[in-house]
Write a protein that holds these residues in place. Structure first.
Motif, PDB file in Angstrom:
ATOM      1  N   ASN A  97      12.297   6.469  58.391  1.00 56.65           N
ATOM      2  CA  ASN A  97      13.720   6.831  58.311  1.00 56.65           C
ATOM      3  C   ASN A  97      14.060   8.007  59.211  1.00 56.65           C
ATOM      4  O   ASN A  97      14.945   8.801  58.912  1.00 56.65           O
ATOM      5  N   GLN A  98      13.351   8.083  60.339  1.00 52.73           N
ATOM      6  CA  GLN A  98      13.574   9.197  61.246  1.00 52.73           C
ATOM      7  C   GLN A  98      13.572   8.710  62.689  1.00 52.73           C
ATOM      8  O   GLN A  98      12.817   7.810  63.059  1.00 52.73           O
ATOM      9  N   LEU A  99      14.452   9.329  63.500  1.00 57.01           N
ATOM     10  CA  LEU A  99      14.535   9.051  64.928  1.00 57.01           C
ATOM     11  C   LEU A  99      14.466  10.372  65.688  1.00 57.01           C
ATOM     12  O   LEU A  99      14.819  11.426  65.157  1.00 57.01           O
ATOM     13  N   ILE A 100      14.029  10.300  66.952  1.00 60.01           N
ATOM     14  CA  ILE A 100      14.051  11.464  67.828  1.00 60.01           C
ATOM     15  C   ILE A 100      14.862  11.110  69.070  1.00 60.01           C
ATOM     16  O   ILE A 100      14.508  10.191  69.810  1.00 60.01           O
ATOM     17  N   PHE A 101      15.962  11.847  69.275  1.00 59.33           N
ATOM     18  CA  PHE A 101      16.807  11.663  70.449  1.00 59.33           C
ATOM     19  C   PHE A 101      16.571  12.810  71.427  1.00 59.33           C
ATOM     20  O   PHE A 101      16.528  13.973  71.020  1.00 59.33           O
ATOM     21  N   GLU A 102      16.450  12.480  72.694  1.00 55.03           N
ATOM     22  CA  GLU A 102      16.394  13.500  73.736  1.00 55.03           C
ATOM     23  C   GLU A 102      17.819  13.802  74.197  1.00 55.03           C
ATOM     24  O   GLU A 102      18.536  12.914  74.663  1.00 55.03           O
ATOM     25  N   GLU A 103      18.230  15.073  74.047  1.00 58.02           N
ATOM     26  CA  GLU A 103      19.557  15.485  74.487  1.00 58.02           C
ATOM     27  C   GLU A 103      19.423  16.703  75.382  1.00 58.02           C
ATOM     28  O   GLU A 103      18.314  17.191  75.629  1.00 58.02           O
ATOM     29  N   GLY A 104      20.540  17.208  75.865  1.00 53.85           N
ATOM     30  CA  GLY A 104      20.498  18.302  76.823  1.00 53.85           C
ATOM     31  C   GLY A 104      19.896  19.582  76.280  1.00 53.85           C
ATOM     32  O   GLY A 104      19.410  20.417  77.048  1.00 53.85           O
ATOM     33  N   VAL A 105      19.915  19.762  74.956  1.00 54.54           N
ATOM     34  CA  VAL A 105      19.350  20.971  74.347  1.00 54.54           C
ATOM     35  C   VAL A 105      17.891  20.772  73.948  1.00 54.54           C
ATOM     36  O   VAL A 105      17.255  21.692  73.438  1.00 54.54           O
ATOM     37  N   GLY A 106      17.354  19.571  74.151  1.00 56.98           N
ATOM     38  CA  GLY A 106      15.986  19.262  73.734  1.00 56.98           C
ATOM     39  C   GLY A 106      15.957  18.080  72.778  1.00 56.98           C
ATOM     40  O   GLY A 106      16.916  17.311  72.695  1.00 56.98           O
ATOM     41  N   ASP A 107      14.856  17.940  72.052  1.00 53.71           N
ATOM     42  CA  ASP A 107      14.711  16.836  71.115  1.00 53.71           C
ATOM     43  C   ASP A 107      15.502  17.108  69.836  1.00 53.71           C
ATOM     44  O   ASP A 107      15.424  18.202  69.259  1.00 53.71           O
ATOM     45  N   ILE A 108      16.256  16.110  69.395  1.00 57.96           N
ATOM     46  CA  ILE A 108      17.056  16.204  68.177  1.00 57.96           C
ATOM     47  C   ILE A 108      16.513  15.201  67.163  1.00 57.96           C
ATOM     48  O   ILE A 108      16.384  14.014  67.456  1.00 57.96           O
ATOM     49  N   THR A 109      16.198  15.690  65.971  1.00 52.42           N
ATOM     50  CA  THR A 109      15.703  14.832  64.899  1.00 52.42           C
ATOM     51  C   THR A 109      16.882  14.255  64.113  1.00 52.42           C
ATOM     52  O   THR A 109      17.779  14.993  63.703  1.00 52.42           O
ATOM     53  N   VAL A 110      16.859  12.950  63.917  1.00 53.85           N
ATOM     54  CA  VAL A 110      17.908  12.257  63.175  1.00 53.85           C
ATOM     55  C   VAL A 110      17.261  11.535  61.994  1.00 53.85           C
ATOM     56  O   VAL A 110      16.303  10.773  62.173  1.00 53.85           O
ATOM     57  N   ASN A 111      17.761  11.791  60.801  1.00 50.00           N
ATOM     58  CA  ASN A 111      17.288  11.098  59.599  1.00 50.00           C
ATOM     59  C   ASN A 111      18.400  10.211  59.053  1.00 50.00           C
ATOM     60  O   ASN A 111      19.586  10.532  59.191  1.00 50.00           O
ATOM     61  N   PHE A 112      18.016   9.104  58.439  1.00 50.74           N
ATOM     62  CA  PHE A 112      19.035   8.193  57.917  1.00 50.74           C
ATOM     63  C   PHE A 112      18.613   7.612  56.580  1.00 50.74           C
ATOM     64  O   PHE A 112      17.422   7.483  56.268  1.00 50.74           O
ATOM     65  N   GLU A 113      19.632   7.276  55.780  1.00 52.00           N
ATOM     66  CA  GLU A 113      19.428   6.606  54.504  1.00 52.00           C
ATOM     67  C   GLU A 113      19.786   5.140  54.653  1.00 52.00           C
ATOM     68  O   GLU A 113      20.763   4.792  55.316  1.00 52.00           O
ATOM     69  N   LYS A 114      18.995   4.283  54.028  1.00 54.62           N
ATOM     70  CA  LYS A 114      19.273   2.852  54.087  1.00 54.62           C
ATOM     71  C   LYS A 114      18.893   2.219  52.756  1.00 54.62           C
ATOM     72  O   LYS A 114      17.765   2.355  52.283  1.00 54.62           O
ATOM     73  N   LYS A 115      19.859   1.536  52.152  1.00 57.20           N
ATOM     74  CA  LYS A 115      19.625   0.852  50.880  1.00 57.20           C
ATOM     75  C   LYS A 115      20.166  -0.571  50.983  1.00 57.20           C
ATOM     76  O   LYS A 115      21.328  -0.771  51.341  1.00 57.20           O
ATOM     77  N   ALA A 116      19.304  -1.520  50.686  1.00 59.31           N
ATOM     78  CA  ALA A 116      19.691  -2.937  50.718  1.00 59.31           C
ATOM     79  C   ALA A 116      20.320  -3.291  52.071  1.00 59.31           C
ATOM     80  O   ALA A 116      21.359  -3.930  52.151  1.00 59.31           O
ATOM     81  N   ASP A 117      19.656  -2.806  53.141  1.00 62.06           N
ATOM     82  CA  ASP A 117      20.098  -3.082  54.508  1.00 62.06           C
ATOM     83  C   ASP A 117      21.440  -2.457  54.863  1.00 62.06           C
ATOM     84  O   ASP A 117      22.037  -2.803  55.886  1.00 62.06           O
ATOM     85  N   LYS A 118      21.934  -1.546  54.034  1.00 64.75           N
ATOM     86  CA  LYS A 118      23.179  -0.859  54.348  1.00 64.75           C
ATOM     87  C   LYS A 118      22.887   0.599  54.672  1.00 64.75           C
ATOM     88  O   LYS A 118      22.228   1.298  53.906  1.00 64.75           O
ATOM     89  N   LEU A 119      23.385   1.028  55.838  1.00 67.97           N
ATOM     90  CA  LEU A 119      23.168   2.406  56.251  1.00 67.97           C
ATOM     91  C   LEU A 119      24.055   3.349  55.447  1.00 67.97           C
ATOM     92  O   LEU A 119      25.232   3.061  55.199  1.00 67.97           O
ATOM     93  N   GLY A 120      23.484   4.480  55.037  1.00 66.64           N
ATOM     94  CA  GLY A 120      24.234   5.503  54.329  1.00 66.64           C
ATOM     95  C   GLY A 120      24.401   6.733  55.193  1.00 66.64           C
ATOM     96  O   GLY A 120      24.778   6.646  56.370  1.00 66.64           O
ATOM     97  N   LEU A 121      24.092   7.880  54.637  1.00 63.62           N
ATOM     98  CA  LEU A 121      24.245   9.144  55.342  1.00 63.62           C
ATOM     99  C   LEU A 121      23.241   9.236  56.493  1.00 63.62           C
ATOM    100  O   LEU A 121      22.054   8.954  56.322  1.00 63.62           O
ATOM    101  N   ILE A 122      23.722   9.628  57.661  1.00 63.44           N
ATOM    102  CA  ILE A 122      22.873   9.893  58.816  1.00 63.44           C
ATOM    103  C   ILE A 122      23.002  11.372  59.134  1.00 63.44           C
ATOM    104  O   ILE A 122      24.113  11.900  59.253  1.00 63.44           O
ATOM    105  N   THR A 123      21.873  12.049  59.253  1.00 65.05           N
ATOM    106  CA  THR A 123      21.855  13.502  59.410  1.00 65.05           C
ATOM    107  C   THR A 123      21.089  13.900  60.654  1.00 65.05           C
ATOM    108  O   THR A 123      20.037  13.338  60.960  1.00 65.05           O
ATOM    109  N   MET A 124      21.607  14.879  61.380  1.00 61.92           N
ATOM    110  CA  MET A 124      20.926  15.400  62.566  1.00 61.92           C
ATOM    111  C   MET A 124      20.557  16.867  62.350  1.00 61.92           C
ATOM    112  O   MET A 124      21.294  17.632  61.727  1.00 61.92           O
ATOM    113  N   ALA A 125      19.404  17.244  62.867  1.00 54.19           N
ATOM    114  CA  ALA A 125      19.006  18.648  62.891  1.00 54.19           C
ATOM    115  C   ALA A 125      19.601  19.297  64.137  1.00 54.19           C
ATOM    116  O   ALA A 125      19.692  18.669  65.192  1.00 54.19           O
TER     117      ALA A 125
END
Length: 301
Positions: A97-125
């Motif tokens: 439930n985690q992704l790493i995006f490369e952006e201009g400030v560096g690597d950004i960690t993205v976490n997401f909630e998923k229940k029954a194939d439905k995406l919920g809250l997506i959060t970035m550090a």
């Protein structure tokens, strides 16, 4: 003729026509670099993103973010909205439930909630805050916002804070004052350009919903954004400001909800979490939900 596929999403809302609009080009490697800014200007949304292969193969994607006026090193609703589109449409299929995006400030960690194939809250550090210049002339602040000096809350400083992108934060006493405010770009350019922030975020702890911590508005005319309905990159520093100055109860972690976009008819909710240890901020996270609005093609001749 070349066809570039893109998606439209509303971010920081669960319903279409709320939140902040975003265009996502999931195959950004097919977009000529010199046209990215022109495409963002043509679409004229707050932001447009182009998804590229990561430089580090251990990461998920490289993300480039453009307003109609310029490229950004990092932004909240484009990061969260792009993650939503890529996950929902199957471009990314992570095992956890985690992704790493490369952006201009560096690597950004993205976490997401998923229940029954439905995406919920997506959060970035977001990067840890940097507290910058303060400004104490209440008359100029009032002129900037077309308000009275008595509307400015002088219990707390007007200050630049950044978690990757600098914003100038101005506390107001009432929700009514926030709603009445009208930004004067001439004052921003002539009186406040030395502060090092081109975007203004004004707020009050009086809110539409008593369960929410803060009501905000964001203006960024230099970026081609007269007003933004939801600003994730501003809510990280906002949360840090509120915790740092004791505007909200100092807990660890502090969970806050910022309401934004109400004056534009695009109500948005941004979920902020600020971690602390020994009164020092140790983590900054901003999250929200999204809704898919549509998809289409951009033609290059």
């Amino acid at each position: 003729m070349k066809k570039l596929h893109y998606y439209l999403a509303d971010v920081f809302t669960e319903e279409v026509f709320g939140g902040n609009q975003l265009a996502v080009f999931p195959e950004g490697q097919d977009v000529p670099e010199h046209l990215m800014q022109k495409i963002a200007k043509e679409l004229n949304l707050s932001e447009t993103t182009f998804v590229l292969p990561p430089t580090n193969p251990a990461n998920d994607i490289k993300l480039r973010i453009f307003t109609p006026g310029k490229e950004l090193p990092m932004a909240g609703h484009p990061t969260i909205g792009t993650a939503f589109v890529l996950l929902q449409q199957g471009y990314l299929k992570p095992t956890g439930n985690q992704l790493i995006f490369e952006e201009g400030v560096g690597d950004i960690t993205v976490n997401f909630e998923k229940k029954a194939d439905k995406l919920g809250l997506i959060t970035m550090a977001q990067p840890l805050p940097q507290f910058g210049a303060t400004f104490t002339n209440t008359q100029i602040l009032a002129d900037l916002l077309s308000l009275n000096p008595s509307d400015i809350d002088t219990d707390y400083p007007a200050q630049v804070v950044s978690c990757g992108v600098p914003f100038f934060y101005i506390p107001l006493k009432t929700l009514t004052a926030v709603k009445r405010a009208k930004l004067r770009q001439d004052v921003l350019e002539n009186q406040l350009s030395h502060l090092g922030a081109e975007s203004v975020f004004l707020f009050s702890t009086e809110t539409e919903n008593p369960a929410h911590a803060v009501h905000g508005r964001m203006f960024a005319p230099a970026f081609g954004i007269p007003e933004d309905p939801a600003t994730g990159s501003a809510c990280g520093p906002l949360g840090c400001y509120l915790v740092h100055y004791g505007v909200v109860p100092s807990e660890s972690p502090s969970h806050l909800i910022c309401e934004q976009g109400y004056e534009m008819g695009r109500p948005s909710l941004l979920y902020i979490t600020i971690g602390q240890e020994n009164k020092k901020i140790t983590s900054v996270q901003v999250g929200g939900k999204s809704a898919l609005v549509g998809e289409g093609y951009f033609y290059l001749y």
